[in-house]
Design an enzyme around this catalytic site. Structure first.
Site, PDB file in Angstrom:
ATOM      1  N   GLU A   5       0.815  -1.210   0.000  1.00 54.11           N
ATOM      2  CA  GLU A   5       0.000   0.000   0.000  1.00 54.11           C
ATOM      3  C   GLU A   5       0.852   1.265   0.000  1.00 54.11           C
ATOM      4  OE1 GLU A   5      -3.233   0.368  -0.461  1.00 54.11           O
ATOM      5  OE2 GLU A   5      -3.265  -1.790  -0.820  1.00 54.11           O
ATOM      6  N   HIS A  63       1.853   2.216  -3.394  1.00 54.76           N
ATOM      7  CA  HIS A  63       0.862   3.016  -4.118  1.00 54.76           C
ATOM      8  C   HIS A  63       1.120   4.508  -3.878  1.00 54.76           C
ATOM      9  CE1 HIS A  63      -1.490  -0.102  -5.853  1.00 54.76           C
ATOM     10  NE2 HIS A  63      -1.960  -0.578  -4.717  1.00 54.76           N
ATOM     11  N   HIS A  80      -6.244  -6.253 -10.339  1.00 51.07           N
ATOM     12  CA  HIS A  80      -5.492  -7.269  -9.602  1.00 51.07           C
ATOM     13  C   HIS A  80      -5.303  -8.523 -10.460  1.00 51.07           C
ATOM     14  CE1 HIS A  80      -7.166  -4.636  -6.465  1.00 51.07           C
ATOM     15  NE2 HIS A  80      -6.031  -4.882  -5.837  1.00 51.07           N
TER      16      HIS A  80
END
Length: 594
Positions: free
Chosen positions: A391, A394, A487
């Protein structure tokens, strides 16, 4: 996925070593024999590099697509020790931000133009310059689309889908978080509705778990220790605040060292002064995107958590440990100073919301948000190390290429190759964080989510992505990947990375056995994880832009490998072989791209 906002970011100079480096996409070079400016590398400043790059962008308009009415705002300046300079720009047209108008201008040591990487391969001038919708009408349409309260509508040029259109951009604060909605200023059609945060578990995956009757119930309690934490170092400094060294009893990785802030003789704050002030707070079950509304974690003993969910500090220990390991990975591997490379803290809030079964990077907050689980499919906080590395990556992508999905459905599922590449890079570098941390209670591997308690023993894997039956991740590129859920599509570049790093076939690395196939039956010999990671990082930061797809990524990584190791090197050839082994080649580039 990421926030769709185009932000003006202060210029930062990122100096990297030739052994690490950054990223690439569709690359256009100049004609040979150009006159070289007299400036020398040693004498140039960031301002001079920006000025030279801006001048070059307008001088080479046919290649860069920059024209009358355009202005360029620098987002990043990158100076390579081998001499190249790169300036990442966002663009406005007649004062309006251009969505999909980002570009990177490449210069030589002597500030001569050497090429451009651009998101839009067409003019960004809209055919119509007068809106038919009012701002108020656009706000109403955005609020209805995102089911929330709309902010002020601003005119933009939307150049993301092969044309340029006059549009309004509206931030909407909804029940499930903030979104950015783009509304056509002529027709009122909603052109995009993109969540500002990136959830680790997609709506489609959560639905699949429900249908299969499967839960994510990570094993916890590994943080319980027989010994007390009497070894925590309490500073004897007379002046506060001071740096202190304590311990956390985490849920997933045992007892971990944590650098903290001592605020009084027996008072400590879960804030790391040695890593830009990185801090974890308690959201107290509120769904807030304001870090300032989080409650500070404090302690009288500089110990945090008890290894179980009975202590609110246990999840905080995992989060703080994972974030600091991720920051150290990026700093020590690439010289990157913080997520946005601006020496600012990475932050987190745990216990976010009531019955939230997810974790995500939130660009509005500029922090990681972790729920405690929904009590049904997700039974524990998702503060696992590779989830945090994924994360926070990102956030790195948001600060560099800003890769975005090509479309988002009404349920919030994201589709398209740029978004899939973003997910892949998050998996690649999330795995890299595990290898960097090398924690025996979280052995490093090329699996993502192996601690989540799934029946298939992982969520995604890089060596053979299609073994992920839950998300339907693919091994190889095909034209259908352009419309795949992000994904699922991420397997293409994740597989290419694994082949580049470790090669094809069966092998055991650490405690994990891998068996990586190839599309064409070829044998690929890997160049090692360190080199592969350096190539993909240079590709991201130097040559990728918001619209980069898998064929662009191939060019980007080839360019990066050429920068680092030379165009005739084994590393360069292996990059080409790895992409061919997942069926991404120059020959199969979609026709519209030729």
């Amino acid at each position: 996925m990421r926030s769709a906002h185009i932000r003006s970011v202060a210029v930062a100079v990122a100096v990297t070593t030739a052994a690490t480096g950054l990223a690439g996409t569709a690359f256009a070079g100049p004609a040979t024999g150009e006159r070289q400016p007299a400036a020398t590398a040693s004498a140039t400043t960031a301002a001079q590099v920006v000025a030279a790059a801006r001048t070059a962008a307008f001088a080479h308009a046919a290649a860069t697509g920059v024209g009358s009415g355009d202005e360029l705002q620098p987002q990043d300046v990158m100076i390579d020790p081998e001499g190249a300079r790169h300036v990442r720009f966002v663009r406005t047209h007649r004062g309006m931000p251009v969505l999909g108008g980002d570009l990177v201008v490449h210069l030589s040591r002597r500030l001569a133009y050497t090429g451009v990487t651009r998101a839009a391969d067409h003019t960004v001038r809209p055919a119509a310059t007068e809106a038919k919708l009012t701002a108020r009408q656009a706000e109403e349409k955005a609020a209805a689309a995102a089911d929330g309260d709309a902010g002020t509508a601003r005119l933009v040029v939307d150049a993301r889908d092969g044309a340029a259109a006059l549009a309004y951009r509206v931030s909407v604060d909804g029940a499930s978080g903030s979104s950015t909605v783009v509304v056509d200023a002529l027709t009122g059609r909603v052109r995009s509705n993109t969540p500002d945060s990136d959830e680790f578990l997609s709506p489609r995956l959560l639905d699949t778990l429900r249908r299969h009757g499967e839960t994510l119930d990570p094993a916890t309690g590994t943080g319980l220790q027989a010994q007390a934490l009497a070894g925590a170092s309490v500073s004897a400094a007379a002046r506060y605040p001071a740096t202190a060294h304590g311990f956390g009893r985490s849920l997933f990785v045992g007892k971990v060292p944590l650098t903290t802030t001592q605020t009084a003789r027996k008072s400590f704050l879960l804030k790391d002064p040695t890593r830009y002030g990185t801090e974890t707070r308690d959201a107290k079950d509120k769904e807030t995107e304001s870090f300032g509304q989080g409650t500070k974690f404090t302690s009288t003993t500089d110990s945090w958590g008890n290894g179980t969910t009975s202590s609110r500090g246990s999840a905080a220990a995992d989060a703080q440990y994972g974030i600091t390991e991720t920051l150290d990975f990026y700093r020590k591997t690439f010289g990157r100073k913080g997520i946005a490379n601006n020496s600012k803290p990475a932050r987190a809030m745990v216990h976010w919301g009531k019955k939230v079964g997810n974790a995500f990077w939130d660009s509005t907050c500029g922090c990681m948000l972790y729920g405690d689980g929904d009590g049904h499919e997700i039974n524990k906080p998702l503060v696992v190390l590779d989830v945090t590395g994924h994360e926070l990556t990102h956030g790195v992508v948001d600060a560099t290429a800003k890769l975005e999905p090509t479309h988002v459905d009404n349920d919030g599922n994201q589709f398209g190759e740029p978004g899939a590449l973003n997910e892949s890079l998050a998996d690649i570098f999330g795995s890299g964080v595990e290898f960097f941390a090398d924690n025996p209670k979280n052995p490093p591997n090329y699996l993502l989510g192996e601690k989540l308690g799934l029946r298939q023993k992982f969520l995604r894997r890089l060596d053979h992505p299609s073994l992920d039956r839950i998300e339907g991740t693919v091994d190889y590129w095909s034209p259908e990947v352009a419309n795949a859920e992000v994904h699922a599509g991420s397997g293409v570049s994740s597989h290419a990375f694994y082949l580049l790093a470790e090669g094809s076939g069966r092998k055991k690395i650490g405690a994990t056995t891998y068996d990586s196939p190839t599309y064409d039956g070829s044998t690929v010999t890997g160049i090692g994880r360190a080199k592969a990671t350096a190539i993909f990082y240079r590709a991201l930061t130097r040559y990728m832009v918001s619209s980069t797809d898998f064929h662009d990524a191939r060019i980007a990584t080839l360019k990066a490998a050429g920068d680092l190791y030379g165009a005739s090197s084994v590393e360069y050839r292996t990059v080409d072989q790895a992409w061919a082994a997942v069926d991404v080649t120059e020959a199969d580039t979609p026709g519209a791209r030729h």
